[in-house]
Enzyme design. Structure first.
Site, PDB file in Angstrom:
ATOM      1  N   HIS A  51       0.751  -1.194   0.117  1.00  0.00           N
ATOM      2  CA  HIS A  51      -0.117   0.066  -0.173  1.00  0.00           C
ATOM      3  C   HIS A  51       0.781   1.340   0.102  1.00  0.00           C
ATOM      4  CE1 HIS A  51      -3.020   2.703   1.231  1.00  0.00           C
ATOM      5  NE2 HIS A  51      -4.265   1.939   1.013  1.00  0.00           N
ATOM      6  N   ILE A  92       1.821   4.778   1.609  1.00  0.00           N
ATOM      7  CA  ILE A  92       1.043   5.782   2.256  1.00  0.00           C
ATOM      8  C   ILE A  92       0.074   4.926   3.301  1.00  0.00           C
ATOM      9  CG2 ILE A  92       0.994   7.637   0.615  1.00  0.00           C
ATOM     10  CD1 ILE A  92      -1.905   6.586  -0.038  1.00  0.00           C
ATOM     11  N   GLY A 140      -6.034   4.204   4.735  1.00  0.00           N
ATOM     12  CA  GLY A 140      -7.109   4.760   5.396  1.00  0.00           C
ATOM     13  C   GLY A 140      -7.709   4.173   6.399  1.00  0.00           C
ATOM     14  N   VAL A 141      -7.787   2.864   6.303  1.00  0.00           N
ATOM     15  CA  VAL A 141      -8.633   1.894   7.452  1.00  0.00           C
ATOM     16  C   VAL A 141      -7.782   1.910   8.691  1.00  0.00           C
ATOM     17  CG1 VAL A 141      -9.947   0.449   5.968  1.00  0.00           C
ATOM     18  CG2 VAL A 141      -7.710  -0.240   6.304  1.00  0.00           C
ATOM     19  N   GLU A 144      -8.698   2.930  12.480  1.00  0.00           N
ATOM     20  CA  GLU A 144      -8.220   2.152  13.618  1.00  0.00           C
ATOM     21  C   GLU A 144      -7.638   2.665  14.610  1.00  0.00           C
ATOM     22  OE1 GLU A 144      -9.211  -0.875  14.254  1.00  0.00           O
ATOM     23  OE2 GLU A 144      -7.888  -1.179  15.910  1.00  0.00           O
TER      24      GLU A 144
END
Lengths: 160, 93
Positions: A38, A44, A47-48, A52
Site C-alpha cells: 500500500h 502511504i 485509510g482503514v 483504526e
C-alpha cells in the site's frame, strides 16, 4: 506504531477524565510490510488504519474513563470518516478522542488525527461495550493499557 | 405521548430509511420494522440525544432475555415511548 500487530497507539500524552478527552502520540514507522502493498513505489498509510488509530484512541478513553477497564469496547461503526491528507512513513501523528455519549451498552466518540497541527483525519466512532470474552484478552488489554500509559491506579483496580 | 411518538417515529424513519407511514404506535421495532441491532444502536443514540436521557438498554435486554418482561413493553413503540417519558420525567424530578 507497529502496524502489522495493530499497535496504533504509542503513548497516551494527555487524559482528562472530567472533560472526557484523550490525546496520544502515534509514530508511523519508516518501514512496514504494509507499505510493500500500500502502495508499491508509493507508500502511504491505509485509510482503514487511520480509522483504526482513532478507534483505538477512543477505545482507551471509553474503557478507561467510562468503565475502568471492566469491559471491552468493540468498534461497530465509523461515521462521517474523512481522510484529508496522505500520511507517509515516518509521520509523527497525534490521535485525539472526545466522548460524545455514554450509552447503555454502547458509547460514541469524536476522533481526529493531526500531523504537525494539521488535521489529517476525523470520524465519529461507535463502540459496543461488552464484558471481556475471555481472560486472555482482558490480561493483554490491561498489559497494553499499561504500556501506552493509561493511569496506573485504574489498572490496579481492574486487575484486583 | 404523541410528541414523544412523533419524535421517535421520525428518528426511526430517518435513521433506518423506513417510510414514516409504516411506523405506528403498535409497531414492534424488531419484529415489525425489521431494525437490526446495529441500526437500533443508531436509533438509541438519536433518542438518547433528542431526549437527553440514557435508555437502560442493557437492563431491558436482560429482563426480556430472562423472560421477566415481554419484549413488547420495551420494543413496541407505545411501550418504548412510555418508558422514554418516564426517563425524561425522572431526569426532570
Amino acid at each position: 506504531m507497529r502496524l502489522e500487530y495493530f499497535q496504533m497507539i504509542d503513548r497516551v500524552e494527555a487524559l482528562d477524565a472530567e472533560a472526557r478527552t484523550l490525546r496520544a502520540a502515534c509514530a508511523v514507522p519508516e518501514e512496514s510490510p504494509i507499505f510493500e502493498g500500500h502502495f508499491p513505489g508509493y507508500p502511504i498509510m491505509p485509510g482503514v488504519l487511520l480509522i483504526e488509530t482513532m478507534a483505538q484512541a477512543g477505545g482507551w478513553l471509553v474503557m478507561g474513563v467510562l468503565h475502568r477497564f471492566s469491559h471491552m469496547a468493540f468498534l461497530v461503526q465509523a461515521r462521517e470518516a474523512k481522510l484529508r491528507s496522505f500520511v507517509t512513513p515516518g509521520a509523527a501523528l497525534t490521535a485525539e478522542a472526545r466522548i460524545l455519549h455514554d450509552g447503555s451498552g454502547y458509547a460514541v466518540i469524536a476522533g481526529a488525527i493531526r500531523e504537525g497541527g494539521k488535521r489529517v483525519a476525523e470520524a465519529e466512532i461507535i463502540y459496543r461495550i461488552l464484558p471481556f470474552p475471555n481472560e486472555t484478552l482482558r490480561a493483554r488489554m490491561l498489559e497494553t493499557a499499561r504500556r501506552v500509559g493509561m493511569p496506573a491506579e485504574w489498572l490496579e483496580q481492574a486487575a484486583s | 405521548m404523541s410528541t414523544t411518538f412523533e419524535t421517535v417515529a421520525g428518528i426511526i424513519a430517518e435513521t433506518c430509511d423506513i417510510p414514516r407511514e409504516k411506523i405506528t404506535p403498535e409497531s414492534h421495532v424488531i419484529n415489525d420494522l425489521g431494525i437490526d441491532s446495529l441500526d437500533f444502536l443508531d436509533v438509541a443514540f438519536a433518542i438518547d440525544k433528542a431526549f437527553g436521557i440514557k435508555m437502560p438498554l442493557e437492563q431491558w435486554t436482560q429482563e426480556v432475555n430472562e423472560g421477566s418482561v415481554s419484549s413488547d413493553q420495551y420494543f413496541v413503540l407505545t411501550g418504548l415511548c412510555a418508558n422514554i417519558d418516564k426517563l425524561v420525567a425522572a431526569k426532570a424530578a
